[in-house]
Write a protein that holds these residues in place. Structure first.
Motif, PDB file in Angstrom:
ATOM      1  N   VAL A 188       0.578  -1.319  -0.104  1.00 44.93           N
ATOM      2  CA  VAL A 188      -0.168  -0.205   0.128  1.00 44.93           C
ATOM      3  C   VAL A 188       0.980   1.311   0.083  1.00 44.93           C
ATOM      4  O   VAL A 188       0.555   2.088  -0.848  1.00 44.93           O
ATOM      5  N   GLN A 189       1.531   1.574   0.554  1.00 44.93           N
ATOM      6  CA  GLN A 189       2.647   2.358   0.518  1.00 44.93           C
ATOM      7  C   GLN A 189       3.512   2.525  -0.379  1.00 44.93           C
ATOM      8  O   GLN A 189       3.501   4.352  -0.763  1.00 44.93           O
ATOM      9  N   HIS A 190       3.979   1.493  -1.271  1.00 47.91           N
ATOM     10  CA  HIS A 190       4.686   1.565  -2.117  1.00 47.91           C
ATOM     11  C   HIS A 190       3.547   2.154  -3.311  1.00 47.91           C
ATOM     12  O   HIS A 190       4.121   3.021  -3.908  1.00 47.91           O
ATOM     13  N   VAL A 191       2.458   1.624  -3.591  1.00 40.95           N
ATOM     14  CA  VAL A 191       1.316   2.441  -4.561  1.00 40.95           C
ATOM     15  C   VAL A 191       0.982   3.403  -4.520  1.00 40.95           C
ATOM     16  O   VAL A 191       1.226   4.213  -5.603  1.00 40.95           O
ATOM     17  N   ILE A 192       1.182   3.653  -2.967  1.00 40.34           N
ATOM     18  CA  ILE A 192       0.643   4.927  -3.082  1.00 40.34           C
ATOM     19  C   ILE A 192       2.048   6.393  -3.007  1.00 40.34           C
ATOM     20  O   ILE A 192       1.532   7.619  -4.086  1.00 40.34           O
ATOM     21  N   HIS A 193       3.023   5.976  -3.164  1.00 41.24           N
ATOM     22  CA  HIS A 193       3.824   6.598  -3.167  1.00 41.24           C
ATOM     23  C   HIS A 193       4.165   6.890  -4.610  1.00 41.24           C
ATOM     24  O   HIS A 193       4.398   8.062  -5.030  1.00 41.24           O
ATOM     25  N   ARG A 194       4.287   5.563  -5.425  1.00 33.71           N
ATOM     26  CA  ARG A 194       4.344   6.066  -6.670  1.00 33.71           C
ATOM     27  C   ARG A 194       2.630   6.909  -7.010  1.00 33.71           C
ATOM     28  O   ARG A 194       3.550   7.474  -8.425  1.00 33.71           O
ATOM     29  N   SER A 195       1.825   6.466  -6.668  1.00 31.18           N
ATOM     30  CA  SER A 195       0.617   6.908  -7.381  1.00 31.18           C
ATOM     31  C   SER A 195       1.072   8.817  -7.428  1.00 31.18           C
ATOM     32  O   SER A 195       0.491   9.576  -8.270  1.00 31.18           O
ATOM     33  N   CYS A 196       2.377   9.246  -6.535  1.00 30.89           N
ATOM     34  CA  CYS A 196       1.545  10.554  -5.320  1.00 30.89           C
ATOM     35  C   CYS A 196       3.163  11.107  -6.779  1.00 30.89           C
ATOM     36  O   CYS A 196       2.727  12.494  -7.538  1.00 30.89           O
ATOM     37  N   THR A 197       3.733  10.826  -6.946  1.00 31.59           N
ATOM     38  CA  THR A 197       4.918  10.979  -7.614  1.00 31.59           C
ATOM     39  C   THR A 197       4.651  11.025  -9.154  1.00 31.59           C
ATOM     40  O   THR A 197       4.876  11.952  -9.758  1.00 31.59           O
ATOM     41  N   ARG A 198       4.086  10.094 -10.074  1.00 34.32           N
ATOM     42  CA  ARG A 198       3.019   9.585 -10.805  1.00 34.32           C
ATOM     43  C   ARG A 198       2.193  11.234 -10.926  1.00 34.32           C
ATOM     44  O   ARG A 198       1.541  12.068 -11.921  1.00 34.32           O
TER      45      ARG A 198
END
Length: 212
Positions: A188-198
């Protein structure tokens, strides 16, 4: 019925910042059968690192930086024991270098340190980022959701990413989202961080996303 295989101990590195000595802490951790303490030169290979410091300052951040291996964030997951935790900016930089848990020194007995280190393996620890940073992240996500007629799902995100961000914007923690979607907290943390970057939400909100 065959007995299950024993869980291997969590590999741990110990580092200190300032004038304190690492040897007594390392010796106490070596007595724990569920932990395996590595030498200082092996810190980057450890699953977890216990950093003991008076405060989260530039010297402490350098200790975390030195153990972080490329790609950034792939080094040991850091448990920080300190009296003071620095500024929001310093805390967010620490998250970028693997910080997953902070423990106040006054209440950080051996049992709590051991438990925090063990929990780094399954992602159940979290540093508790400054409330103001989390509020900013969630406000940004709510604004993005309202800007698009189709909500977050219309922002070039796959359905899973959009659902995680929607739940985060609604105030759920990473642990709550993981439970709701039946997936690991670290994912969850990885996906959220990646999505916020995008979505170009900026350094502070991306770091908060990893820590939330």
């Amino acid at each position: 019925m065959r007995p299950g295989r024993a869980t291997p101990p969590v590999t741990v590195a110990v580092a200190v910042s300032g004038e304190m000595a690492a040897d007594p802490v390392a010796a106490a951790l070596r007595a724990q059968s569920r932990l395996r303490v590595l030498g200082r030169e092996q810190a980057a290979r450890a699953e977890a690192m216990l950093v003991v410091a008076r405060e989260l300052d530039e010297q402490t951040l350098q200790v975390m930086h030195d153990a972080d291996r490329p790609p950034r964030g792939s080094g040991p997951r850091v448990v920080l024991v300190a009296e003071r935790f620095g500024t929001d900016r310093q805390l967010l930089r620490a998250v970028d270098h693997g910080l997953v848990c902070v423990l106040p020194r006054a209440r950080a007995g051996l049992d709590r340190m051991v438990l925090a280190l063990l929990r780094t393996r399954d992602g159940r620890t979290a540093p508790g980022p400054p409330a103001s940073v989390v509020r900013t992240l969630r406000a940004d996500l709510r604004a993005l959701r309202h800007q698009s007629s189709s909500g977050l799902s219309g922002l070039a995100l796959d359905p899973g990413e959009a659902e995680m961000l929607r739940l985060l914007a609604d105030g759920l923690s990473s642990e709550d989202i993981a439970a709701a979607l039946n997936c690991p907290v670290r994912k969850v943390q990885h996906v959220i961080h990646r999505s916020c970057t995008r979505l170009s939400l900026g350094h502070r909100t991306r770091a908060a996303a990893r820590a939330t």
